[in-house]
Design a protein around this motif. Structure first.
Motif, PDB file in Angstrom:
ATOM      1  N   HIS A  33      36.719  51.739  14.854  1.00  0.00           N
ATOM      2  CA  HIS A  33      37.753  52.375  15.669  1.00  0.00           C
ATOM      3  C   HIS A  33      38.585  53.334  14.832  1.00  0.00           C
ATOM      4  CE1 HIS A  33      40.469  48.995  14.275  1.00  0.00           C
ATOM      5  NE2 HIS A  33      41.401  49.926  14.379  1.00  0.00           N
ATOM      6  N   SER A  38      42.639  54.761  14.728  1.00  0.00           N
ATOM      7  CA  SER A  38      43.951  54.289  15.183  1.00  0.00           C
ATOM      8  C   SER A  38      45.000  55.387  15.026  1.00  0.00           C
ATOM      9  CB  SER A  38      44.372  53.066  14.370  1.00  0.00           C
ATOM     10  OG  SER A  38      45.641  52.602  14.786  1.00  0.00           O
ATOM     11  N   LYS A  42      40.279  49.179  28.738  1.00  0.00           N
ATOM     12  CA  LYS A  42      40.951  48.528  27.613  1.00  0.00           C
ATOM     13  C   LYS A  42      39.989  47.538  26.973  1.00  0.00           C
ATOM     14  CE  LYS A  42      43.514  44.950  27.947  1.00  0.00           C
ATOM     15  NZ  LYS A  42      44.511  43.903  28.203  1.00  0.00           N
ATOM     16  N   PHE A  88      48.861  46.667  18.457  1.00  0.00           N
ATOM     17  CA  PHE A  88      47.536  47.191  18.794  1.00  0.00           C
ATOM     18  C   PHE A  88      47.280  47.138  20.286  1.00  0.00           C
ATOM     19  CE2 PHE A  88      46.906  42.636  18.284  1.00  0.00           C
ATOM     20  CZ  PHE A  88      46.034  42.297  19.319  1.00  0.00           C
ATOM     21  N   THR A  89      46.723  48.228  20.803  1.00  0.00           N
ATOM     22  CA  THR A  89      46.018  48.246  22.076  1.00  0.00           C
ATOM     23  C   THR A  89      44.805  49.144  21.879  1.00  0.00           C
ATOM     24  OG1 THR A  89      48.155  48.179  23.232  1.00  0.00           O
ATOM     25  CG2 THR A  89      46.192  48.494  24.567  1.00  0.00           C
ATOM     26  N   TYR A  90      43.623  48.583  22.139  1.00  0.00           N
ATOM     27  CA  TYR A  90      42.369  49.300  21.929  1.00  0.00           C
ATOM     28  C   TYR A  90      41.782  49.730  23.276  1.00  0.00           C
ATOM     29  CZ  TYR A  90      42.475  47.019  17.314  1.00  0.00           C
ATOM     30  OH  TYR A  90      42.832  46.567  16.066  1.00  0.00           O
ATOM     31  N   THR A 135      35.818  53.223  20.164  1.00  0.00           N
ATOM     32  CA  THR A 135      37.063  52.492  20.304  1.00  0.00           C
ATOM     33  C   THR A 135      38.172  53.250  19.589  1.00  0.00           C
ATOM     34  OG1 THR A 135      35.908  50.376  20.405  1.00  0.00           O
ATOM     35  CG2 THR A 135      38.236  50.299  19.873  1.00  0.00           C
ATOM     36  N   GLU A 189      42.670  53.327  19.133  1.00  0.00           N
ATOM     37  CA  GLU A 189      43.801  52.402  19.176  1.00  0.00           C
ATOM     38  C   GLU A 189      45.130  53.149  19.161  1.00  0.00           C
ATOM     39  OE1 GLU A 189      45.402  48.653  16.413  1.00  0.00           O
ATOM     40  OE2 GLU A 189      44.427  50.366  15.463  1.00  0.00           O
ATOM     41  N   THR A 244      48.885  52.271  17.975  1.00  0.00           N
ATOM     42  CA  THR A 244      49.535  51.294  17.110  1.00  0.00           C
ATOM     43  C   THR A 244      50.907  51.812  16.726  1.00  0.00           C
ATOM     44  OG1 THR A 244      49.215  49.890  15.145  1.00  0.00           O
ATOM     45  CG2 THR A 244      48.702  52.220  14.890  1.00  0.00           C
ATOM     46  N   SER A 250      33.403  47.046  19.924  1.00  0.00           N
ATOM     47  CA  SER A 250      33.768  47.839  18.757  1.00  0.00           C
ATOM     48  C   SER A 250      32.655  47.953  17.724  1.00  0.00           C
ATOM     49  CB  SER A 250      35.033  47.264  18.107  1.00  0.00           C
ATOM     50  OG  SER A 250      36.147  47.454  18.953  1.00  0.00           O
TER      51      SER A 250
END
Length: 312
Positions: free
Chosen positions: A204, A206, A229, A243-245, A253, A255, A257, A298
């Motif tokens: 991922h 971020s 999500k 975190f939210t992915y 993926t 994120e 943050t 992921s």
């Protein structure tokens, strides 16, 4: 660390078949600002970052990770790093030289141990950026990238030996062993993490938000729009960040943050966190449970760019 030549993370470059759909998502939904878009290539900036761009999107027949880019302090650092890598037998894709991407600069590219293309550059012109305002739910900067590999111990050793990254923390499990290694090139807890996976791929990318409120507003905007999500919202133990992915249109993926920990590098000692304890994955207890389905999303698709340099 006195001989660390890499200073920070610059950008992550993605290749995708459906270029228009991806570009629309990252600009209108994710909140990045298009800087240059021309003939199937887009350079997207984060409003709060001096980097010329934090994501590059390129139209291609196959999805792949084109490269991960880092900054160096100056031209001499770029030359020294290229010399070290060449001396140690690392394959250089390009020799140090002038760059023709936005902001110019001086840099070179090489393959890491897993075959990813890595770029290091200096003297890139800073972008005119601005303060992200209260309640403005757009990324401030690219926070970190996490990379999948079947041999994480070898990848960690490569980044430690050749790029002088330092280990901040490790996630472990009684049945799976060590599964994720958080690595830093400055006082941010991690700019890169190495994850154990079934194949080489991007795990991922971020993006740092202004604060908790902006992070939650951004997460909520994507949820209301029906963006898939993966995991969150929550707060990790390692790095102490929220975190939210989500999945982008091509299954990468990404994120949102905030509040990633900053360390005193002179006194920090790495932790070994057992993530069979649910508070390690999510201190708040608000995220959906980490399970095999979440992990599988992921893993991403097999990266078609391994040991194949991107065309630009």
């Amino acid at each position: 660390m006195t001989d660390r030549l890499i200073t920070h993370l610059r950008h992550v470059d993605l290749a995708v078949p459906d270029y228009d759909r991806q570009l629309d998502f990252y600009t209108t939904m994710w909140g990045l600002a298009p800087q240059v878009t021309d003939s199937g290539v887009a350079f997207l900036a984060a409003e709060g970052s001096p980097e010329q761009y934090v994501v590059r999107i390129r139209k291609a027949e196959e999805k792949r990770l084109d490269l991960v880019a880092f900054g160096a302090a100056d031209r001499a650092s770029v030359d020294e790093l290229a010399l070290r890598l060449g001396r140690d037998g690392v394959t250089l894709i390009t020799e140090p030289g002038a760059m023709d991407t936005p902001g110019g600069g001086y840099g070179f590219r090489f393959f890491d141990v897993d075959g990813r293309t890595v770029e290091v550059s200096a003297e890139v012109e800073a972008r005119q950026h601005r303060k992200v305002e209260e309640k403005e739910s757009i990324p401030v900067r690219l926070s970190h990238v996490v990379l999948n590999t079947r041999t994480p111990e070898a990848t960690v050793a490569f980044y430690e030996k050749h790029l002088r990254f330092a280990l901040s923390d490790t996630l472990t499990h009684p049945h799976m062993g060590d599964v994720m290694f958080f690595m830093r090139c400055n006082d941010w807890h991690h700019s890169v993490a190495i994850a154990r996976g079934p194949h080489t791929a991007l795990h991922h990318a971020s993006f740092e938000m202004r604060g908790i409120d902006e992070y939650m507003r951004g997460s909520g905007r994507l949820l209301r729009a029906g963006v898939e999500k993966v995991w969150g919202p929550g707060r990790h133990m390692a790095g102490n960040n929220t975190f939210t992915y989500f999945l982008d249109p091509h299954g990468n993926t990404i994120e949102y943050t905030t509040e990633l920990e900053r360390l005193d590098e002179d006194t920090w000692h790495p932790h070994l966190y057992d993530f069979s304890d649910p508070t390690v994955s999510d201190q708040w207890g608000t995220a959906n449970p980490m399970n095999e389905l979440v992990a599988k999303q992921s893993f991403n698709d097999v990266d078609r760019g391994v040991f194949v340099a991107p065309p630009m």
